[in-house]
Design a protein around this motif. Structure first.
Motif, PDB file in Angstrom:
ATOM      1  N   SER A   1      68.440  29.312  65.163  1.00 38.72           N
ATOM      2  CA  SER A   1      67.371  30.359  65.121  1.00 38.72           C
ATOM      3  C   SER A   1      67.602  31.616  64.269  1.00 38.72           C
ATOM      4  O   SER A   1      68.739  32.000  64.800  1.00 38.72           O
ATOM      5  N   LEU A   2      67.029  31.769  63.440  1.00 40.41           N
ATOM      6  CA  LEU A   2      67.497  32.986  62.406  1.00 40.41           C
ATOM      7  C   LEU A   2      66.176  34.074  62.524  1.00 40.41           C
ATOM      8  O   LEU A   2      65.438  34.289  61.601  1.00 40.41           O
ATOM      9  N   GLY A   3      65.915  34.459  63.785  1.00 35.69           N
ATOM     10  CA  GLY A   3      64.937  35.397  63.829  1.00 35.69           C
ATOM     11  C   GLY A   3      63.420  34.586  63.937  1.00 35.69           C
ATOM     12  O   GLY A   3      63.312  33.928  64.913  1.00 35.69           O
ATOM     13  N   ARG A   4      62.761  34.970  63.102  1.00 39.53           N
ATOM     14  CA  ARG A   4      61.200  34.124  63.093  1.00 39.53           C
ATOM     15  C   ARG A   4      61.464  32.889  62.439  1.00 39.53           C
ATOM     16  O   ARG A   4      60.238  32.124  62.068  1.00 39.53           O
TER      17      ARG A   4
ATOM     18  N   LEU B   1      65.765  37.210  56.415  1.00 41.57           N
ATOM     19  CA  LEU B   1      66.497  36.428  57.580  1.00 41.57           C
ATOM     20  C   LEU B   1      67.279  37.487  58.622  1.00 41.57           C
ATOM     21  O   LEU B   1      67.588  38.547  58.227  1.00 41.57           O
ATOM     22  N   ASP B   2      67.582  36.761  59.775  1.00 40.75           N
ATOM     23  CA  ASP B   2      68.361  37.511  60.684  1.00 40.75           C
ATOM     24  C   ASP B   2      69.785  37.703  60.160  1.00 40.75           C
ATOM     25  O   ASP B   2      70.127  36.783  59.292  1.00 40.75           O
TER      26      ASP B   2
END
Length: 197
Positions: free
Chosen positions: A60-63, A161-162
């Motif tokens: 998972s990279l944030g949204r 991205l995160d």
């Protein structure tokens, strides 16, 4: 007293180079990539990969959710290749594994998918390993409907991205260290095999 030891110049040179090879750490080159999915949920993306039998980890990279891929690159002369690409102002081609994943995920939505990859070099050494060295090459590509569309500015892709995305691409962390990491399910590959019957 007679000294029986004698050295031939060529033999001495060969022995010296052999000793240098033995103590010089070998260099390996990796391509680390994230294929950003149009599916936001890591769980849903993991389920989709399980359906097609792909064991690639999901993070998972944030949204966004993405598939992480790491490929060891075999090149005859990576320094020369990188220099030539720089002169031509071209980005290196993505490894087939990354390209295939980008095409696959792009079929899940009309929005397509984006693959971003970095190339790093690492040395095998018994000493404490240093962080991977980045050769300055990061490339991004957009895929739509199963086909590569256009290269994208990698800086803009990373900016959306995160922070974990950059850390993964540089090899500073592993997928297991990312929040909401999803490993392959026990049925990965089994469902794909069932679908062929």
């Amino acid at each position: 007293m007679t000294d029986d030891m004698s050295f031939d110049g060529d033999d001495l040179d060969a022995e010296f180079f052999k000793m240098v090879e033995d103590v010089t750490p070998s260099t390996r080159r990796f391509c680390r990539a994230l294929v950003i999915s149009p599916i936001d949920s890591p769980g849903a993306l993991r389920a989709a990969l399980d359906m097609v039998g792909s064991p690639a980890p999901v993070v998972s990279l944030g949204r966004a959710s993405a598939v992480y891929l790491e490929v060891e690159v075999e090149e005859e002369d990576p320094d020369q290749d990188a220099e030539l690409l720089a002169l031509l102002a071209e980005e290196p081609p993505l490894p087939p594994e990354v390209d295939q994943m980008g095409k696959l995920l792009s079929k899940l939505s009309a929005h397509g998918s984006v693959a971003i990859a970095s190339w790093t070099t690492e040395e095998d050494s018994e000493a404490e390993s240093a962080p991977p060295e980045v050769n300055g090459t990061i490339a991004a590509m957009r895929y739509v409907n199963g086909e590569a569309e256009v290269p994208l500015p990698s800086g803009l892709v990373l900016a959306g991205l995160d922070l974990a995305a950059e850390e993964l691409l540089l090899g500073r962390i592993t997928p297991e260290q990312v929040d909401d990491y999803r490993e392959p399910g026990p049925w990965t590959g089994w469902l794909k095999g069932r679908g062929k019957r």
